[in-house]
Design a protein around this motif. Structure first.
Motif, PDB file in Angstrom:
ATOM      1  N   PHE A 131       0.826  -1.203   0.000  1.00  0.00           N
ATOM      2  CA  PHE A 131       0.000   0.000   0.000  1.00  0.00           C
ATOM      3  C   PHE A 131       0.862   1.255   0.000  1.00  0.00           C
ATOM      4  O   PHE A 131       0.569   2.222  -0.708  1.00  0.00           O
ATOM      5  N   ALA A 132       1.937   1.275   0.823  1.00  0.00           N
ATOM      6  CA  ALA A 132       2.817   2.446   0.867  1.00  0.00           C
ATOM      7  C   ALA A 132       3.546   2.645  -0.463  1.00  0.00           C
ATOM      8  O   ALA A 132       3.769   3.779  -0.887  1.00  0.00           O
ATOM      9  N   PHE A 134       0.507   3.810  -3.050  1.00  0.00           N
ATOM     10  CA  PHE A 134      -0.293   4.987  -2.745  1.00  0.00           C
ATOM     11  C   PHE A 134       0.462   6.079  -1.997  1.00  0.00           C
ATOM     12  O   PHE A 134      -0.074   7.162  -1.798  1.00  0.00           O
ATOM     13  N   SER A 172       2.827   7.179   1.624  1.00  0.00           N
ATOM     14  CA  SER A 172       2.673   6.892   3.052  1.00  0.00           C
ATOM     15  C   SER A 172       1.376   7.449   3.628  1.00  0.00           C
ATOM     16  O   SER A 172       0.651   6.756   4.333  1.00  0.00           O
ATOM     17  N   SER A 203      -1.790   5.726   1.968  1.00  0.00           N
ATOM     18  CA  SER A 203      -1.962   4.324   2.359  1.00  0.00           C
ATOM     19  C   SER A 203      -2.504   4.207   3.778  1.00  0.00           C
ATOM     20  O   SER A 203      -3.306   3.322   4.066  1.00  0.00           O
TER      21      SER A 203
END
Length: 79
Positions: A21-22, A25, A27, A30
């Protein structure tokens, strides 16, 4: 799916989902995506296991949970 598997207790898979996710998207974004997913997973568990829920414990945890989210938003916006 990875978030759900992490909530189910498969060790290490949650680190993979956070990293993915990081990466995709960023930091801040996410975190904004994962937190509601984790909350929805908890809500689904409470609905599924509603007869085993200890509501006294649940209501005691609500104020610190809200405070933690607000502090995280306040500190996280500057990181």
């Amino acid at each position: 799916m990875l978030v759900g598997l992490g909530k189910a207790g498969i060790k290490g898979i949650d680190m993979l989902s956070v990293t993915l996710f990081a990466t995709f998207f960023g930091s801040k974004m996410s975190t904004g995506i994962l937190l509601p997913l984790l909350c929805l997973g908890d809500i689904a568990a409470v609905i599924y296991y509603k007869r085993h829920v200890e509501w006294n414990h649940f209501w005691k945890l609500i104020p610190p949970m809200i405070a933690g989210i607000l502090i995280g938003v306040w500190i996280g916006k500057d990181l």
